[in-house]
Structure formats: C-alpha cells, structure tokens
Scaffold this motif. Structure first.
Motif, PDB file in Angstrom:
ATOM      1  N   TYR A  43      15.002  19.142   9.788  1.00 45.39           N
ATOM      2  CA  TYR A  43      16.709  19.336  10.264  1.00 45.39           C
ATOM      3  C   TYR A  43      17.417  18.624   9.056  1.00 45.39           C
ATOM      4  O   TYR A  43      16.975  17.712   8.441  1.00 45.39           O
ATOM      5  CB  TYR A  43      16.966  18.848  11.369  1.00 45.39           C
ATOM      6  CG  TYR A  43      18.336  18.625  11.602  1.00 45.39           C
ATOM      7  CD1 TYR A  43      19.115  19.598  12.360  1.00 45.39           C
ATOM      8  CD2 TYR A  43      18.823  17.334  11.542  1.00 45.39           C
ATOM      9  CE1 TYR A  43      20.612  19.093  12.516  1.00 45.39           C
ATOM     10  CE2 TYR A  43      20.207  17.115  12.044  1.00 45.39           C
ATOM     11  CZ  TYR A  43      21.199  18.062  12.198  1.00 45.39           C
ATOM     12  OH  TYR A  43      22.358  17.903  12.554  1.00 45.39           O
ATOM     13  N   GLY A  44      18.394  19.482   8.616  1.00 47.75           N
ATOM     14  CA  GLY A  44      19.331  18.870   7.495  1.00 47.75           C
ATOM     15  C   GLY A  44      20.858  19.143   7.946  1.00 47.75           C
ATOM     16  O   GLY A  44      21.012  19.931   8.983  1.00 47.75           O
ATOM     17  N   SER A  45      21.980  18.457   7.484  1.00 42.34           N
ATOM     18  CA  SER A  45      23.125  18.677   7.772  1.00 42.34           C
ATOM     19  C   SER A  45      24.261  18.429   6.533  1.00 42.34           C
ATOM     20  O   SER A  45      23.804  17.896   5.659  1.00 42.34           O
ATOM     21  CB  SER A  45      23.630  17.780   8.886  1.00 42.34           C
ATOM     22  OG  SER A  45      23.689  16.350   8.388  1.00 42.34           O
ATOM     23  N   PHE A  46      25.273  19.200   6.518  1.00 38.56           N
ATOM     24  CA  PHE A  46      26.281  19.149   5.602  1.00 38.56           C
ATOM     25  C   PHE A  46      27.826  19.233   6.242  1.00 38.56           C
ATOM     26  O   PHE A  46      27.885  20.124   6.989  1.00 38.56           O
ATOM     27  CB  PHE A  46      26.008  19.941   4.528  1.00 38.56           C
ATOM     28  CG  PHE A  46      26.126  21.250   4.520  1.00 38.56           C
ATOM     29  CD1 PHE A  46      27.132  22.236   3.980  1.00 38.56           C
ATOM     30  CD2 PHE A  46      25.361  22.141   5.243  1.00 38.56           C
ATOM     31  CE1 PHE A  46      27.373  23.614   4.149  1.00 38.56           C
ATOM     32  CE2 PHE A  46      25.270  23.610   5.644  1.00 38.56           C
ATOM     33  CZ  PHE A  46      26.437  24.088   4.879  1.00 38.56           C
ATOM     34  N   ASP A  47      28.610  18.706   5.624  1.00 36.67           N
ATOM     35  CA  ASP A  47      30.258  18.605   6.135  1.00 36.67           C
ATOM     36  C   ASP A  47      30.740  19.133   4.766  1.00 36.67           C
ATOM     37  O   ASP A  47      30.334  19.188   3.669  1.00 36.67           O
ATOM     38  CB  ASP A  47      30.726  17.293   6.429  1.00 36.67           C
ATOM     39  CG  ASP A  47      29.788  16.822   7.659  1.00 36.67           C
ATOM     40  OD1 ASP A  47      29.201  17.735   8.407  1.00 36.67           O
ATOM     41  OD2 ASP A  47      30.000  15.624   7.939  1.00 36.67           O
ATOM     42  N   ILE A  48      31.742  20.072   5.048  1.00 34.97           N
ATOM     43  CA  ILE A  48      32.753  20.585   4.070  1.00 34.97           C
ATOM     44  C   ILE A  48      33.774  19.395   3.913  1.00 34.97           C
ATOM     45  O   ILE A  48      34.481  19.267   5.189  1.00 34.97           O
ATOM     46  CB  ILE A  48      33.291  21.989   4.354  1.00 34.97           C
ATOM     47  CG1 ILE A  48      32.354  22.911   4.798  1.00 34.97           C
ATOM     48  CG2 ILE A  48      34.250  22.408   3.319  1.00 34.97           C
ATOM     49  CD1 ILE A  48      31.280  23.127   3.514  1.00 34.97           C
ATOM     50  N   PRO A  49      34.279  18.875   2.875  1.00 35.05           N
ATOM     51  CA  PRO A  49      35.180  17.751   2.654  1.00 35.05           C
ATOM     52  C   PRO A  49      36.440  18.344   3.020  1.00 35.05           C
ATOM     53  O   PRO A  49      36.587  19.585   3.087  1.00 35.05           O
ATOM     54  CB  PRO A  49      35.182  17.589   1.069  1.00 35.05           C
ATOM     55  CG  PRO A  49      33.644  17.765   0.862  1.00 35.05           C
ATOM     56  CD  PRO A  49      33.481  19.068   1.356  1.00 35.05           C
ATOM     57  N   LEU A  50      37.239  17.473   3.393  1.00 36.74           N
ATOM     58  CA  LEU A  50      38.771  17.840   3.978  1.00 36.74           C
ATOM     59  C   LEU A  50      39.334  18.586   2.546  1.00 36.74           C
ATOM     60  O   LEU A  50      39.310  18.204   1.537  1.00 36.74           O
ATOM     61  CB  LEU A  50      39.501  16.576   4.384  1.00 36.74           C
ATOM     62  CG  LEU A  50      40.804  16.720   5.052  1.00 36.74           C
ATOM     63  CD1 LEU A  50      40.557  17.584   6.391  1.00 36.74           C
ATOM     64  CD2 LEU A  50      41.446  15.221   5.221  1.00 36.74           C
ATOM     65  N   ASN A  51      40.111  19.530   3.081  1.00 40.45           N
ATOM     66  CA  ASN A  51      40.808  20.241   2.306  1.00 40.45           C
ATOM     67  C   ASN A  51      40.052  20.780   0.907  1.00 40.45           C
ATOM     68  O   ASN A  51      40.566  20.977   0.038  1.00 40.45           O
ATOM     69  CB  ASN A  51      42.116  19.342   1.469  1.00 40.45           C
ATOM     70  CG  ASN A  51      43.033  18.725   2.548  1.00 40.45           C
ATOM     71  OD1 ASN A  51      43.467  19.556   3.518  1.00 40.45           O
ATOM     72  ND2 ASN A  51      43.329  17.287   2.361  1.00 40.45           N
ATOM     73  N   SER A  52      39.001  21.211   1.486  1.00 41.69           N
ATOM     74  CA  SER A  52      38.118  21.827   0.272  1.00 41.69           C
ATOM     75  C   SER A  52      37.806  23.451   0.850  1.00 41.69           C
ATOM     76  O   SER A  52      37.974  23.498   1.978  1.00 41.69           O
ATOM     77  CB  SER A  52      36.721  21.381   0.090  1.00 41.69           C
ATOM     78  OG  SER A  52      37.106  19.909  -0.268  1.00 41.69           O
ATOM     79  N   THR A  53      37.369  24.389   0.023  1.00 41.55           N
ATOM     80  CA  THR A  53      36.941  25.652   0.348  1.00 41.55           C
ATOM     81  C   THR A  53      35.535  25.728  -0.095  1.00 41.55           C
ATOM     82  O   THR A  53      35.305  25.421  -1.257  1.00 41.55           O
ATOM     83  CB  THR A  53      38.001  26.561  -0.327  1.00 41.55           C
ATOM     84  OG1 THR A  53      39.052  26.444  -0.102  1.00 41.55           O
ATOM     85  CG2 THR A  53      37.430  28.126  -0.011  1.00 41.55           C
ATOM     86  N   ILE A  54      34.552  26.338   0.518  1.00 47.36           N
ATOM     87  CA  ILE A  54      33.134  26.588   0.383  1.00 47.36           C
ATOM     88  C   ILE A  54      33.133  27.803  -0.578  1.00 47.36           C
ATOM     89  O   ILE A  54      33.849  28.620  -0.612  1.00 47.36           O
ATOM     90  CB  ILE A  54      32.301  26.895   1.526  1.00 47.36           C
ATOM     91  CG1 ILE A  54      30.896  27.021   1.163  1.00 47.36           C
ATOM     92  CG2 ILE A  54      32.916  28.216   2.289  1.00 47.36           C
ATOM     93  CD1 ILE A  54      30.297  25.587   0.777  1.00 47.36           C
ATOM     94  N   VAL A  55      32.415  27.342  -1.540  1.00 49.76           N
ATOM     95  CA  VAL A  55      32.021  28.430  -2.478  1.00 49.76           C
ATOM     96  C   VAL A  55      30.839  29.118  -2.402  1.00 49.76           C
ATOM     97  O   VAL A  55      30.535  30.541  -2.344  1.00 49.76           O
ATOM     98  CB  VAL A  55      32.241  27.908  -4.089  1.00 49.76           C
ATOM     99  CG1 VAL A  55      31.787  29.168  -5.074  1.00 49.76           C
ATOM    100  CG2 VAL A  55      33.391  27.421  -4.370  1.00 49.76           C
ATOM    101  N   GLU A  56      29.955  28.292  -2.180  1.00 49.30           N
ATOM    102  CA  GLU A  56      28.323  28.817  -2.070  1.00 49.30           C
ATOM    103  C   GLU A  56      27.540  27.729  -1.494  1.00 49.30           C
ATOM    104  O   GLU A  56      27.825  26.432  -1.729  1.00 49.30           O
ATOM    105  CB  GLU A  56      27.946  29.441  -3.215  1.00 49.30           C
ATOM    106  CG  GLU A  56      27.181  28.530  -4.476  1.00 49.30           C
ATOM    107  CD  GLU A  56      26.575  29.163  -5.430  1.00 49.30           C
ATOM    108  OE1 GLU A  56      26.792  30.309  -5.456  1.00 49.30           O
ATOM    109  OE2 GLU A  56      25.879  28.277  -6.264  1.00 49.30           O
ATOM    110  N   ALA A  57      26.593  28.149  -0.587  1.00 53.03           N
ATOM    111  CA  ALA A  57      25.779  27.159   0.014  1.00 53.03           C
ATOM    112  C   ALA A  57      24.152  27.662  -0.047  1.00 53.03           C
ATOM    113  O   ALA A  57      24.116  28.813   0.310  1.00 53.03           O
ATOM    114  CB  ALA A  57      26.240  26.680   1.326  1.00 53.03           C
ATOM    115  N   LYS A  58      23.092  26.966  -0.182  1.00 52.06           N
ATOM    116  CA  LYS A  58      21.904  27.368  -0.272  1.00 52.06           C
ATOM    117  C   LYS A  58      20.889  26.096   0.465  1.00 52.06           C
ATOM    118  O   LYS A  58      21.428  24.890   0.101  1.00 52.06           O
ATOM    119  CB  LYS A  58      21.277  27.553  -1.646  1.00 52.06           C
ATOM    120  CG  LYS A  58      21.928  28.655  -2.270  1.00 52.06           C
ATOM    121  CD  LYS A  58      21.515  28.587  -3.833  1.00 52.06           C
ATOM    122  CE  LYS A  58      22.188  27.499  -4.655  1.00 52.06           C
ATOM    123  NZ  LYS A  58      23.635  27.769  -4.698  1.00 52.06           N
ATOM    124  N   ALA A  59      20.054  26.817   1.258  1.00 48.44           N
ATOM    125  CA  ALA A  59      18.995  25.726   1.859  1.00 48.44           C
ATOM    126  C   ALA A  59      17.978  26.129   0.971  1.00 48.44           C
ATOM    127  O   ALA A  59      17.242  26.982   0.823  1.00 48.44           O
ATOM    128  CB  ALA A  59      18.673  25.877   3.154  1.00 48.44           C
TER     129      ALA A  59
END
Length: 881
Positions: free
Chosen positions: A675-691
C-alpha cells in the motif's frame, strides 16, 4: 501617577487609581478568601497592557513627553496609545523606549514585581526580588507594528517565485530489460542541474554517456530493492537534444528503475505520444508496457534490430510482429493500416498496456532454468485437520480470502501452495517439475501408494492433478522419496540440476523394506506398495507416537531414502517442510530434519499458513537461483542479437491542454509492500501520475487506486511468460482525488499473487502557480543567506537574491522553519521567500518538496517612497514571584 493626565474620558480610570484598585482587590481576596480563586486572577501583567493601550500618548501630562518627545517631533501622532508608542520606539530607538517607559510608569506604587521587555531587551523594571531567582513567571504580550516616520521615508515590498523553467524528467526502464548491454534515449533541452538513476540491476556495471565512460557502479542487493546512483559529476557529458545513456555489464538485466534529470527549461509539459524501446546488445528479452493518455486514432511501430533468431512483439495478448532478420541489421515499419487490422485501439487507449519483445527460441527452447524438481505432498488422513490442531478443518479454495486462516484444512492449503510452486518453478522456461503424493489404503493390509506425474513443463496438467488430490490413510514418506529417485534417474540426466521438495504433517507409519530391516526401495507404485509397520509395532502416527520409538523404523527408512537420493543422483538437493504442528512432535520433527540433513538441503516447519506460504516461496526462489543459467548459454552456437534504441511505438491522440504554472514532480514511497498513498497539494492540478513497481522475477499483476483496478494482467491471458511487465503503470487523471491510496500485487499466474516491494512508489506531477509577495511595506529589501532542506534530506545553501553579500542567515529546515528562524523579519525579500517556501512544503514538515537551485529563483523588490513601512516587534509585560 497623580497629576500626570487631564481631560480624561469618563470611561477610564487614572492609571494609579486602577493599579491601586487592583492592589486593594488582591488584598481583599487574600484577607477574605470566602470563595477560592487563583492567586493572580486579576493578572496585573494583562491590566498594564490594557491600560497603556487605552491611554493616548497626547493625554499624558508629563514634561518629558510634551516638551521633549512631542515638541522635538519624535512623537508625531498624539492619538497613538502609550503602549503602541513604546513598541514603535523599541523598533526605531530602544533608548527612547526606555525613557518613555520610565517616565510614564515610575510613579506606579505596586507590591508586584513586573517588567517590560521588547523582544529580549528589558526597557522597564520595578521589583523587590530578582527576576533570575523567580519561581513563577506570568507573561502577557502584544505584537506592535511600528513605522518609519522620518522625512522622505521609504519602504520596500518584495516578490519571490520560482521560474517555470524548473523541470524534472523521468526516463523509465521496464519491468525486465535484458540481457546484456542496455541503453536508453535521454532527451532534454536547457541547463542540466542533476542526474540521478534508481534501478534494480543484477550485476556490477559501467555507465557510458554519449560514449564517454561515466564510472563503475555496484549492483543492487536483491531483486526487489533498487539502488540510487548520483551521476551529476558527469553532467557535462550530456548535451541538449538526444543523448544515449548506456549500461554495460556481463549479461546484465534491469528489473525496474529510472533516470531522473533536474534541469531548467521553459518548455510546457506535453503528454507523451511515443514509447522508445531500450537498446539491447546480447539477448533481446524485454517485459514492459506503454500508455496512451487519450484515445488512439493513429499508430505505427518502428523496429530496428539484428537477429538470426525469430523475434516477436506482443502488444497486450496480440502478436504484431514475428520474424527474423537473418543476421542482418534490419528496419521494420508496421504502419497504421496493418496495426488497425489486428488491434482494437479503444482497448489499448487510456490505460497501461503490457508489451513483450523477445526471441521465439528463448520462449520455446527451455532457456531460463536447468532444474528438474519433484514436489512431494502428504495425502494422509491427518491432512484433513486444521493447521494448528488435530481437529477437522474447513475446505477452502485458493481464491478464498480466509485461506490463510488457521481453521483451513491442511490439504486445502497444501494444494494451493503446490500450485504456487508449479508457477514459480515453471515461470523459468527450461525447468521441469514432477509430482509424487503419498497416501495409504483405509482397509487391510493398509498398503501405501503414491500418485505420480512425471517431469513436465505442462502447468495446466500439473495443476489439474493437484486439484484432484484427496486424503486417505497413513504416511509413507520413504515411498515418495524412492519414487522421486525413480523419476529423476529415468527422466533426468547428469547435466541437469535436481531438487526434491517433501512435505508432511506427521509421523511416518509405513516402510519401504523388501524383507526385513529399516531400509528399502519400494516406490508406492502399483505392485511396489509400501508396508504398514503393523499392529505389532504399534505405529499409528498419532500424538502418542511422538515421544516413543514405535515408528522409528519408518523414520529411519525415510532418512535412508533421502541419503540415497542425494548421494546416488548427482547430489540431488532435498528440502523438507513440516506442515502443521510438526515442531511439537519429536518423532515427526526429527524425521523431517534428518531428511533435509542427509539430502543436503534445508528443513523448515510451521503451523502458520502465511509463514508456510513464505517458506514455499523461499524454497522455490532458491531452487531457481541455484539452477538458473544465463539465457545466452542455452541458445546453441555463437549468439548475438541487437535491438537499437531508436525503435519506437508512435501513437497519436487528441492532446489535452495543460494548465500554466510551475510543474512539480513528487515521489511518495509505499508505506509497506502492498500500500501507498499520495495527496494533491492545495490549489494544484494533477498533470500525470504513475505507480512504479519493482516486481523482480515476477509480474506486476494488479494495480488499484482508491480500491478500483486500473491494471489487471490476467485480462490478457494465463501464460504470463508471453505478456509484458510494465514498471510504470499510469494512473488516469480522472480517477485521482485530493487524497488517494494505491495498491500493487505481483504474480506469476492468474491463480498466484503476493504483495509487491516496499520500495514501490507513486511518482506524480502537479502544476501550481508559485509566486508570493510580501504583504505590507518593510524597512529593508536586502535578502539573506539561506539554508534549506529538501524532502530527500539533501540540503542547499544559497544567496537570495544571488548578489546578496551580507552575513544574515535564514533557515528553512525540518527543525527550523518558523518565521522566527528568519534572520531579519523586517526584510521584504525574506518575507516573500519564506512565504514561497511554505507553499513548497506541502506537508509542513520543514522539507521542501520541489528541488531547485539558486538560478531558478526570480526575486524582485520595489522601493516605495512616502509610505511608511511596517516593522513588527513583540512587547511583553512579565510579573513574577
């Protein structure tokens, strides 16, 4: 304070009257404690601040205030409160603050010890006992803003932001890349600041950047643990544009990792539309994946290679290429018309697709291992019991979530673990496996028998036989060991490595003797059945036989058969596993231990189902390592194949517009092996994410985000050897929330799964507008010598602005990241930079989540004339006893 003030508003007492009233009230409370209150309920320290904050400096009837401070223009605002004026003088001229405090407070008649401090400067003291000797101190404080009021006064505002040119770029290796020298394209434009690689690699290796030697590096500690290497010392070998990054070693393979560049460039991020194959010089053997962020509307593949063997390329479970270049360097173009005819573009869009590139001869010719393994299973009646007690257990299948519960039947778990061993061993082509399962008749004369399957690599056939196992009768361990001898002597040869895994949950009850004695070669096959020791010996295999010698003859025969296997068949290695509560039974424990000792192997025992699973895995992996032969040695003749790193898959789709701002790359390591986790910082927009998954010799089987599956390898088939193994599994942006959890499981077949590596990560990129201003006008705009700490625990010292030459030191580190850690809080640039660092510290732990250097900072300050600048100071009133 009598006579000091006039024209009071009716709402206020004179200061001395109020203090006197306080003293009277305190006396009354002490003398007449009808109701118990805390001793200092009135809090003189607070009252002094309140009174001085409500009296205007112009209302003070004092010669020094009127004829000196006001007359000489040192006080310009008579409506300012006495307390605020003291604070302003603390900022501008500490001597004036001391004089004003003494002039206004000296006539107070108080029995209390009290003093006034501006920050750490004592400006007024009235006491009967030393502050340093105090036992109890009470403090009341206020923050005072002061202004510069001199003629032509000017202040400064500040602005700080990181330029959008700060970029982090990753170049990923696949789940398995080999075998030989491996190269990848690394392209960028701009100023290169840092080069890091993180990989799992099996051998020590050299690095060449654009053909230039760039150091010798040591291998990883194991197949699931990556190692980091800092190659920043060789950054001058890189050039803008395309670069070749090459790893050179002896039959090297990589099982996951990346090259990471930190550089400056103003280019806006674009979604990837091309997958580059790695360069491989040796044996082309690639397990990887690719991802299209949108629906593919056009696609083409370019393969540049040289091989005298047939090379195949599978996308998902579809073979798109299968041919040989006949030993000549060849370029192959697979155009869109052809690919569209065999691929469903909708099925391979918006998700990670496994790709497999290899040689047919390796897939079909037995080129991964050299092991012949006999897997022995106990089918005696006690295998119907629970894992830790001799009571009836619950029958469960391999997909049951309660399989590893202690109430599961031993035979249920044994069948599932046997299937797992089949998958693990036969995952490496070239290995073979046989079955021998022992049991006995339930009726006289209780003959012992075995169920046998000879050496094969037929996974499905082996699993079907295992599924049909059922329990019956007694325990003839020597039968199965002798059967293993027969299988290996007849079906193997001296060039192959031989192994036996034997498990049992209890005491042997049958011998293999031909006439008399405790040795014999009976196999349990028809006409050669094992013999029960009989009523006379009293060996029934129950708990009452654990500490007596009734079954010793059967135990000795098992030991003799193990010695025969090891010594008579080219040092066959035997692993024995006590299945269930064997460790608490002396006879059973000694039997299994002696088998491993004479068989040159290892003995394990547990009644915990999860631990048994780990033991079976460990034994299988050890066999694989002991028998694994490099792929080149299994292809006859002089072998050399080459895949050029300009080969690629091009996929076109409608790209989405990426928001403008600073692109920040973040890495979150998994919490555990699942298991892992991640948060999107405040006032940010996700561009891409990879596991990213360090799968070692296994495959990444399933990846989930927020409990929803985004990658399931089993959808592409059951024979994983034909399927790819992506290291980086992309997470669709539309599935990402503010807070997210990610899980990864590995497997070697659809029925088998385990947790992944604790070194797995989520690597993600967000866009954020990062610019800050100093709120207000400040006295200075000089800057500071900063020492900052990053999330990876590296540190950076830098001058901000770059031309700063003073000796003021500011900190932003794990243990020092409060505003008080600024060297000068009245500096507009320092305030702006501190505010920017707070934005870059997403979890407020004093470590910055974005790496940068001095050149990435854009700092400016504006001088503003005629507007008073603000300064801030804390003024405290302390009382003590």
């Amino acid at each position: 304070m009598e006579g000091m003030m006039k024209n009071k508003r009716g709402a206020f007492f004179s200061l001395d009257a109020l203090i006197a009233l306080i003293i009277i009230l305190m006396t009354l409370l002490i003398v007449f404690p009808i109701i118990t209150y805390p001793k200092h309920e009135t809090k003189i320290e607070s009252d002094i601040i309140k009174v001085l904050s409500n009296i205007k400096i112009g209302e003070i009837d004092d010669n020094y205030v009127k004829n000196v401070l006001i007359f000489q223009g040192k006080i310009v605002d008579p409506n300012k409160s006495v307390f605020d004026q003291i604070g302003e003088f603390c900022i501008e001229d500490i001597d004036l603050a001391i004089s004003l405090a003494n002039s206004t407070l000296n006539d107070i008649d108080s029995r209390e010890n009290f003093g006034i401090w501006c920050e750490n400067n004592l400006i007024y003291l009235k006491n009967s006992s030393s502050y340093e000797d105090s036992e109890n101190v009470r403090v009341s404080r206020r923050i005072i803003s002061g202004v510069n009021k001199s003629e032509g006064a000017s202040g400064f505002s500040g602005r700080a932001f990181l330029s959008s040119s700060v970029q982090t770029k990753y170049f990923y290796f696949g789940g398995y890349m080999g075998d030989g020298n491996i190269s990848v394209f690394v392209n960028y434009s701009g100023n290169l600041n840092e080069i890091m690689i993180e990989i799992v690699v099996n051998k020590d290796f050299d690095v060449y950047i654009n053909g230039l030697y760039s150091g010798h590096w040591t291998n990883s500690s194991d197949e699931f643990t990556p190692k980091e290497y800092d190659l920043s010392a060789y950054k001058s070998y890189f050039k803008e544009g395309n670069n070749t990054f090459k790893i050179v070693g002896n039959n090297t393979h990589i099982t996951g990792g990346f090259v990471r560049l930190l550089y400056s460039n103003s280019t806006i991020y674009e979604e990837p539309d091309r997958y580059y194959f790695p360069g491989i010089e040796g044996i082309i053997n690639l397990y990887d994946g690719f991802y299209s962020p949108g629906t593919i509307n056009n696609m083409n593949i370019f393969l540049h290679y040289n091989s005298s063997y047939v090379m195949f390329l599978n996308i998902g479970n579809v073979t798109v290429y299968n041919s040989s270049s006949n030993g000549l360097e060849t370029e192959i173009n697979l155009n869109n018309s052809y690919l569209m005819s065999i691929l469903d573009y909708n099925d391979i869009s918006n998700k990670t697709i496994p790709i497999r590139l290899g040689l047919e001869e390796i897939m079909s010719g037995g080129t991964g291992g050299n092991a012949d393994v006999v897997l022995i299973t106990d089918l005696s009646g006690s295998m119907d019991y629970t894992m830790d007690a001799d009571v009836g257990g619950i029958d469960r299948n391999c997909s049951d979530n309660s399989l590893y519960n202690s109430t599961t039947k031993r035979i249920s778990l044994a069948k599932c673990l046997d299937k797992m061993v089949v998958d693990l061993i036969l995952n490496y082509s070239g290995n073979r496996l046989a079955l021998s399962a022992f049991y006995a008749d339930n009726s006289p004369p209780y003959k012992a028998r075995v169920k046998e399957v000879g050496l094969t690599n037929n996974i499905i056939g082996l699993k079907n036989n295992i599924s049909n196992y059922s329990v019956e009768g007694g325990t003839c361990i020597c039968c199965a060991l002798n059967d293993a001898y027969k299988i290996l002597s007849e079906q193997s040869d001296p060039s192959r490595k031989k192994f036996v895994i034997v498990m049992s949950d209890g005491i042997p009850t049958h011998t293999c003797q031909s006439s008399s004695g405790c040795t014999g070669t009976r196999t349990g096959l028809p006409g050669d059945e094992g013999l029960w020791l009989g009523f006379g010996a009293g060996c029934y295999g129950g708990s009452d036989d654990c500490n007596v010698n009734d079954c010793s003859c059967a135990s000795r025969n098992a030991n003799w058969s193990a010695c025969r296997l090891n010594q008579g068949l080219n040092a066959t290695v035997i692993y024995s596993i006590g299945f269930g509560p064997v460790g608490t039974c002396t006879m059973a424990n000694n039997t299994m231990s002696n088998i491993a000792k004479c068989g040159g192997g290892k003995y394990y025992s547990s009644s915990n189902a999860s631990i048994l699973k780990e033991l079976y895995e460990n034994v299988s992996q050890e066999i694989i390592k002991l028998s694994y032969s490099e792929q080149a040695s299994n292809v006859s003749g002089s072998v050399f194949t080459k895949l050029f790193h300009d080969s690629y898959i091009q996929y076109n789709f409608t790209k989405k517009q990426v928001p403008y701002g600073l692109h920040i790359a973040l890495e979150n390591k998994f919490i555990d092996s699942y298991y892992g986790s991640f948060d999107i910082p405040l006032n940010s927009t996700i561009v891409e994410a990879k596991a990213v998954s360090y799968s070692g010799p296994k495959w990444t089987k399933n990846v989930k985000i927020n409990n929803g599956s985004i990658y399931n390898l089993s959808l592409y088939g059951g024979d994983y050897r034909k399927l790819g193994d992506p290291y980086a599994v992309y997470i669709p942006n539309n599935l990402i929330k503010d807070k997210n959890n990610v899980s990864i499981t590995l497997g070697i077949s659809p029925e088998n799964y385990t947790n992944g590596s604790i070194n797995n990560k989520i690597i993600y990129k967000v866009v954020k507008n990062l610019g800050t201003f100093s709120e207000g006008i400040y006295k200075n705009a000089l800057g500071c010598y900063w020492s900052v700490q990053f999330e990876d625990n590296t540190n950076l010292t830098l001058n901000i602005p770059s031309n700063y030459s003073e000796d003021n030191i500011c900190l932003y580190q794990q243990d020092n990241h409060a505003i008080n850690d600024l060297g000068d809080r009245n500096d507009a640039i320092n305030i702006a930079v501190y505010s920017l660092f707070k934005l870059l510290d997403f979890d407020d732990n004093g470590k910055l989540d974005l790496k940068f250097n001095e050149q990435n900072f854009d700092i400016s300050s504006s001088q503003i004339t005629g507007i008073p600048y603000s300064e801030y100071i804390t003024v405290e009133v302390r009382t003590w006893d």
